[in-house]
Each structure stands twice: as structure tokens, then as C-alpha cells.
Design a protein around this motif. Structure first.
Motif, mmCIF file in Angstrom:
data_model
loop_
_atom_site.group_PDB
_atom_site.id
_atom_site.type_symbol
_atom_site.label_atom_id
_atom_site.label_comp_id
_atom_site.label_asym_id
_atom_site.label_seq_id
_atom_site.Cartn_x
_atom_site.Cartn_y
_atom_site.Cartn_z
ATOM 1 N N GLY A 229 13.637 -10.982 -2.827
ATOM 2 C CA GLY A 229 12.448 -10.858 -1.970
ATOM 3 C C GLY A 229 12.112 -9.399 -1.704
ATOM 4 O O GLY A 229 10.945 -8.992 -1.797
ATOM 5 N N SER A 230 13.140 -8.582 -1.392
ATOM 6 C CA SER A 230 12.909 -7.163 -1.086
ATOM 7 C C SER A 230 12.300 -6.445 -2.293
ATOM 8 O O SER A 230 11.319 -5.695 -2.153
ATOM 9 N N CYS A 231 12.899 -6.670 -3.485
ATOM 10 C CA CYS A 231 12.405 -5.996 -4.694
ATOM 11 C C CYS A 231 10.986 -6.471 -5.013
ATOM 12 O O CYS A 231 10.114 -5.655 -5.371
ATOM 13 N N LEU A 232 10.763 -7.784 -4.891
ATOM 14 C CA LEU A 232 9.428 -8.336 -5.180
ATOM 15 C C LEU A 232 8.385 -7.718 -4.232
ATOM 16 O O LEU A 232 7.315 -7.279 -4.671
ATOM 17 N N GLY A 233 8.707 -7.677 -2.916
ATOM 18 C CA GLY A 233 7.766 -7.157 -1.926
ATOM 19 C C GLY A 233 7.407 -5.706 -2.195
ATOM 20 O O GLY A 233 6.220 -5.344 -2.247
ATOM 21 N N ALA A 234 8.443 -4.862 -2.402
ATOM 22 C CA ALA A 234 8.184 -3.424 -2.608
ATOM 23 C C ALA A 234 7.501 -3.193 -3.960
ATOM 24 O O ALA A 234 6.502 -2.462 -4.042
ATOM 25 N N GLY A 235 8.032 -3.849 -5.014
ATOM 26 C CA GLY A 235 7.504 -3.626 -6.369
ATOM 27 C C GLY A 235 6.062 -4.074 -6.517
ATOM 28 O O GLY A 235 5.208 -3.330 -7.021
ATOM 29 N N LEU A 236 5.772 -5.301 -6.056
ATOM 30 C CA LEU A 236 4.418 -5.850 -6.206
ATOM 31 C C LEU A 236 3.403 -5.027 -5.394
ATOM 32 O O LEU A 236 2.277 -4.783 -5.844
ATOM 33 N N THR A 237 3.810 -4.588 -4.200
ATOM 34 C CA THR A 237 2.908 -3.766 -3.373
ATOM 35 C C THR A 237 2.579 -2.457 -4.100
ATOM 36 O O THR A 237 1.404 -2.041 -4.148
ATOM 37 N N LEU A 238 3.586 -1.835 -4.697
ATOM 38 C CA LEU A 238 3.348 -0.586 -5.441
ATOM 39 C C LEU A 238 2.380 -0.825 -6.594
ATOM 40 O O LEU A 238 1.430 -0.052 -6.807
ATOM 41 N N ILE A 239 2.601 -1.927 -7.341
ATOM 42 C CA ILE A 239 1.741 -2.221 -8.499
ATOM 43 C C ILE A 239 0.304 -2.451 -8.042
ATOM 44 O O ILE A 239 -0.648 -1.871 -8.596
ATOM 45 N N VAL A 240 0.118 -3.308 -7.000
ATOM 46 C CA VAL A 240 -1.257 -3.629 -6.547
ATOM 47 C C VAL A 240 -1.951 -2.367 -6.022
ATOM 48 O O VAL A 240 -3.122 -2.111 -6.337
ATOM 49 N N LEU A 241 -1.223 -1.557 -5.254
ATOM 50 C CA LEU A 241 -1.836 -0.333 -4.711
ATOM 51 C C LEU A 241 -2.216 0.617 -5.852
ATOM 52 O O LEU A 241 -3.261 1.272 -5.811
ATOM 53 N N TYR A 242 -1.363 0.662 -6.899
ATOM 54 C CA TYR A 242 -1.642 1.533 -8.043
ATOM 55 C C TYR A 242 -2.884 1.038 -8.788
ATOM 56 O O TYR A 242 -3.750 1.832 -9.165
ATOM 57 N N VAL A 243 -2.993 -0.290 -8.955
ATOM 58 C CA VAL A 243 -4.174 -0.869 -9.653
ATOM 59 C C VAL A 243 -5.448 -0.552 -8.850
ATOM 60 O O VAL A 243 -6.467 -0.143 -9.426
ATOM 61 N N PHE A 244 -5.393 -0.707 -7.528
ATOM 62 C CA PHE A 244 -6.558 -0.411 -6.677
ATOM 63 C C PHE A 244 -6.950 1.057 -6.806
ATOM 64 O O PHE A 244 -8.131 1.393 -6.882
ATOM 65 N N LYS A 245 -5.949 1.929 -6.849
ATOM 66 C CA LYS A 245 -6.222 3.369 -6.945
ATOM 67 C C LYS A 245 -6.870 3.661 -8.304
ATOM 68 O O LYS A 245 -7.843 4.403 -8.403
ATOM 69 N N PHE A 246 -6.331 3.016 -9.371
ATOM 70 C CA PHE A 246 -6.825 3.218 -10.728
ATOM 71 C C PHE A 246 -8.282 2.743 -10.824
ATOM 72 O O PHE A 246 -9.134 3.426 -11.390
ATOM 73 N N LEU A 247 -8.582 1.560 -10.215
ATOM 74 C CA LEU A 247 -9.947 1.014 -10.267
ATOM 75 C C LEU A 247 -10.907 1.856 -9.435
ATOM 76 O O LEU A 247 -12.080 2.009 -9.783
ATOM 77 N N GLY A 248 -10.397 2.426 -8.329
ATOM 78 C CA GLY A 248 -11.262 3.204 -7.431
ATOM 79 C C GLY A 248 -11.597 4.565 -7.971
ATOM 80 O O GLY A 248 -12.616 5.160 -7.602
ATOM 81 N N SER A 249 -10.769 5.112 -8.906
ATOM 82 C CA SER A 249 -11.003 6.495 -9.359
ATOM 83 C C SER A 249 -11.933 6.533 -10.563
ATOM 84 O O SER A 249 -12.133 5.584 -11.252
#
Ligand SMILES: Nc1ncnc2c1ncn2[C@@H]1O[C@H](COP(=O)(O)OP(=O)(O)OP(=O)(O)O)[C@@H](O)[C@H]1O
Length: 249
Positions: A229-249
Motif C-alpha cells: 500500500g505504501s509503495c503504491l500510494g507514493a509511486g502512483l502519486t508521483l506518476i500522476v503528478l508527473y503526467v499532469f506536469k508533462f501535460l501542463g507544460s
């Protein structure tokens, strides 16, 4: 020192004559504590890690001496605790209120020493580690508000889906992975990247660790489910935030 006299007879204690024999007895005591006490092994491992980190960060000699002294004090307290436990077990194998006080107080001494070492470790290592950690957080850049909310929501949905697929537990209780650990680490990751402040990040991670530990402590989840759960929570949040940043730039 205890030496067996003849086969089948009770061993007799022998006073060591030579200095080297006394040293051998002392080392045998340390080895016994490390072999039988889980906490002693954990203290040795933590001591090794802290000293390696201190060497890597090139702390100055005074700081190294203070760290080494704090570590030695914890090991000293644990050895005394082990000796007290052995003596109490010898004189009072059954339940005795005084035996409880003796063991609890000796364990309290270890706790006090460990808290002192943790405070000393933080005071010495924080000024080396926090700036490095701040640089790592800054590398990710500031996430958007919507990205933060969506990432936590996606973690929640994925946890519920996984629980459904694996068919164990309910959305809020038991099963794999631990939803509390996943969401706690998702929030800690999002808070870390939003604040980009090392201390805020460490405090958020400490809270997430406490939430995760409570699931283990209450026997709602296994260690594997909490770690997943810990790895999933931290990892998935990083991926989604990175995708949002990539789409926003
Ligand atoms: N003879 C006894 N009489 C009363 N209470 C006892 C007795 N032996 C142990 N206890 C209680 O159980 C606790 C654990 O004792 P135990 O001997 O299992 O130590 P331990 O688990 O090795 O402890 P530590 O974590 O400090 O190394 C003690 O702190 C004490 O509260």
C-alpha cells in the motif's frame, strides 16, 4: 566463566585468571545479547547505518564523536537490560510485581538512551541531509492543485479495484493492499512536493508511517499488505503528478 567439570555434572564457575580470558567473557556476553535479543540486533544495524551515513556526509570529528558516544550509550543500556532480564528470570521465573518493575525500568533505560541518540542524530545529521533532500524535492517542481487532488483520488480508486480483484477484505478493512497506508503515503508525497520543504515532508512521512504502523499493530493488515500500500500510494502519486506536469507544460 563457567567450565564443565565432568560429563553429567553441573558446570562450576571458574574465575578467569588472565586479562584475555576476562575480555573473552565480556565478548561472549555481547555475542549472547546480539544472538538472543532482537532489539540488540536492531541497535547494531541502526548504529552501522548511522555511522556509514555520517562518514559519507563527512561530519566533523566532534560531531562523529558525539554520534559514536550516543550509539555506545544505547548499546550499553541494552546490555544492562539483557543482564537485568537474565537475573530477574533466574530469581523470579514466575510472575512477580517487583520482577515486572525491574524489567520495565531496565527497558525504560534503553528507551531513554535511544531517544537521546535519536535527538543527537537529528541535531547532527539534519543540517547535512535536509538541504540535500530539499534539492531532490525541488527537482520535481511544484504540482498543480488539480493534479494533487486527482492523484489521491486515483490511488483510492486503484486500491478499491485491487481489493475487489484480489477478493480479500472490504474497501476500508483488511485485504491487499492496505488502503490506509496507500492514501497516507499518497498524501505525504503530495504534501512533500507541494511544500518542497524538507521538514514538512519528513513530518508528513512520519504521520504516514504512524498510520501504516497502526494497521499492522491492530492486526488488520500484514507487513506485505502495508508495504505494498505504501509503495503504491507514493509511486502512483508521483506518476500522476508527473503526467499532469508533462501535460501542463
Ligand atoms: N517474572 C515476571 N514477572 C512479572 N512481569 C514480568 C516477568 N517477566 C517479564 N515480565 C513483563 O513482561 C515484559 C517483557 O519481559 P521479557 O522478559 O519477555 O522481556 P523482553 O521481551 O526481552 O523485553 P525487552 O523488549 O525489554 O528486551 C517485562 O517488561 C515485564 O513487564
Amino acid at each position: 566463566m563457567i567450565q564443565s567439570s565432568e560429563e553429567g555434572r553441573v558446570p562450576e564457575p571458574v574465575k578467569p585468571d588472565r586479562f584475555i580470558d576476562s575480555v573473552n567473557c565480556a565478548i561472549a556476553g555481547i555475542i549472547h545479547a546480539a544472538r538472543t535479543e532482537k532489539h540488540m540486533r536492531n541497535h547494531f544495524i541502526s548504529a552501522g547505518v548511522v555511522l556509514l551515513v555520517a562518514l559519507f556526509l563527512r561530519v566533523n570529528p566532534l560531531e562523529f564523536a558525539l554520534l559514536a558516544l550516543s550509539i555506545l550509550f544505547v548499546l550499553f543500556a541494552e546490555l544492562i537490560n539483557t543482564a537485568v532480564e537474565a537475573v530477574v528470570d533466574l530469581v523470579s521465573p514466575g510472575y512477580n510485581h517487583l520482577a515486572k518493575i525491574a524489567k520495565d525500568t531496565a527497558a525504560g533505560a534503553v528507551l531513554v538512551a535511544a531517544c537521546g541518540a535519536a535527538i543527537m542524530g537529528y541535531l547532527i545529521l539534519a543540517k547535512y541531509i535536509l538541504p540535500l533532500y530539499g534539492e531532490v524535492l525541488a527537482m520535481f517542481g511544484a504540482p498543480s492543485d488539480i493534479g494533487t487532488m486527482v492523484s489521491i483520488l486515483i490511488v483510492t480508486i486503484v486500491v478499491i479495484m485491487l481489493k475487489g480483484l484480489l477478493g480479500k477484505g472490504s474497501p476500508l478493512h483488511g485485504g491487499a493492499p492496505s488502503g490506509h497506508a496507500a492514501i497516507a503515503f499518497s498524501i505525504a508525497t503530495a504534501a512533500s512536493l507541494n511544500s518542497r520543504d524538507p521538514l514538512t515532508s519528513l513530518l508528513s512521512v512520519a504521520l504516514a508511517l504512524m498510520v501504516s504502523h497502526s494497521r499492522l499493530f491492530m492486526r488488520i493488515h500484514t507487513m506485505g499488505e502495508v508495504v505494498a500500500g505504501s509503495c503504491l500510494g507514493a509511486g502512483l502519486t508521483l506518476i500522476v503528478l508527473y503526467v499532469f506536469k508533462f501535460l501542463g507544460s
